[in-house]
Design a protein around this motif. Structure first.
Motif, PDB file in Angstrom:
ATOM      1  N   ALA A   1       5.192   6.791   1.644  1.00 31.24           N
ATOM      2  CA  ALA A   1       5.786   5.538   2.111  1.00 31.24           C
ATOM      3  C   ALA A   1       5.058   4.372   1.460  1.00 31.24           C
ATOM      4  N   ILE A   2       5.774   3.279   1.280  1.00 27.44           N
ATOM      5  CA  ILE A   2       5.182   2.051   0.785  1.00 27.44           C
ATOM      6  C   ILE A   2       5.357   1.024   1.898  1.00 27.44           C
TER       7      ILE A   2
ATOM      8  N   ALA B   1      11.887   1.579  -1.502  1.00 23.16           N
ATOM      9  CA  ALA B   1      11.753   2.908  -2.114  1.00 23.16           C
ATOM     10  C   ALA B   1      11.397   3.975  -1.075  1.00 23.16           C
ATOM     11  N   THR B   2      10.817   3.565   0.040  1.00 25.18           N
ATOM     12  CA  THR B   2      10.306   4.502   1.042  1.00 25.18           C
ATOM     13  C   THR B   2      11.313   5.557   1.493  1.00 25.18           C
ATOM     14  N   PRO B   3      12.571   5.202   1.803  1.00 26.27           N
ATOM     15  CA  PRO B   3      13.504   6.236   2.262  1.00 26.27           C
ATOM     16  C   PRO B   3      13.776   7.338   1.224  1.00 26.27           C
ATOM     17  N   PHE B   4      13.465   7.066  -0.032  1.00 29.94           N
ATOM     18  CA  PHE B   4      13.735   8.025  -1.109  1.00 29.94           C
ATOM     19  C   PHE B   4      12.510   8.867  -1.461  1.00 29.94           C
TER      20      PHE B   4
ATOM     21  N   ILE C   1       0.862  -1.178   0.000  1.00 28.73           N
ATOM     22  CA  ILE C   1       0.000   0.000   0.000  1.00 28.73           C
ATOM     23  C   ILE C   1       0.898   1.227   0.000  1.00 28.73           C
ATOM     24  N   PHE C   2       0.586   2.180  -0.889  1.00 32.11           N
ATOM     25  CA  PHE C   2       1.274   3.466  -0.883  1.00 32.11           C
ATOM     26  C   PHE C   2       0.510   4.375   0.070  1.00 32.11           C
ATOM     27  N   PHE C   3       1.247   5.066   0.945  1.00 26.96           N
ATOM     28  CA  PHE C   3       0.642   6.024   1.867  1.00 26.96           C
ATOM     29  C   PHE C   3       1.223   7.411   1.658  1.00 26.96           C
ATOM     30  N   ASN C   4       0.359   8.423   1.647  1.00 24.30           N
ATOM     31  CA  ASN C   4       0.817   9.800   1.813  1.00 24.30           C
ATOM     32  C   ASN C   4       1.023   9.940   3.320  1.00 24.30           C
TER      33      ASN C   4
ATOM     34  N   ASP D   1       8.151  12.675   8.710  1.00 21.38           N
ATOM     35  CA  ASP D   1       8.758  11.669   9.584  1.00 21.38           C
ATOM     36  C   ASP D   1       8.233  10.260   9.320  1.00 21.38           C
ATOM     37  N   LYS D   2       7.271  10.139   8.393  1.00 27.13           N
ATOM     38  CA  LYS D   2       6.650   8.858   8.050  1.00 27.13           C
ATOM     39  C   LYS D   2       6.021   8.192   9.276  1.00 27.13           C
TER      40      LYS D   2
END
Length: 90
Positions: free
Chosen positions: A83-84, A75-78, A8-11, A15-16
């Motif tokens: 966040a994924i 990919a999340t840190p980039f 799931i992709f989250f906006n 700080d995620k």
């Protein structure tokens, strides 16, 4: 047997934080299939184009490769403001 996963992709905030990831806003689930990974990449690209997330130009290919070929969560840190997350399918 390999564990089946979905993504799931989250906006989210910078700080995620978990509380900023709203499953009612981001509810598309992408299975670990080629066609679903392409759809996930399209979603990320749309979010970038709309200015809701930011991916530095140097990292666009890293994000693309992680989503299409590797572990999409890498990919999340980039991704700034995005966040994924991965979930096991039972």
């Amino acid at each position: 047997m390999k564990e089946k996963k979905a993504f799931i992709f989250f906006n989210c905030d910078e700080d995620k934080s978990q509380k900023s990831m709203n499953v009612f806003y981001n509810q598309e689930i992408y299975r670990d299939l080629k066609v679903a990974r392409k759809a996930l990449l399209t979603k990320v690209e749309e979010e970038q184009a709309e200015g809701r997330i930011h991916i530095a130009e140097d990292n666009v290919e890293v994000v693309r490769q992680a989503i299409l070929e590797g572990d999409p969560t890498d990919a999340t840190p980039f991704i700034q403001y995005g966040a994924i997350e991965s979930f096991a399918i039972v």
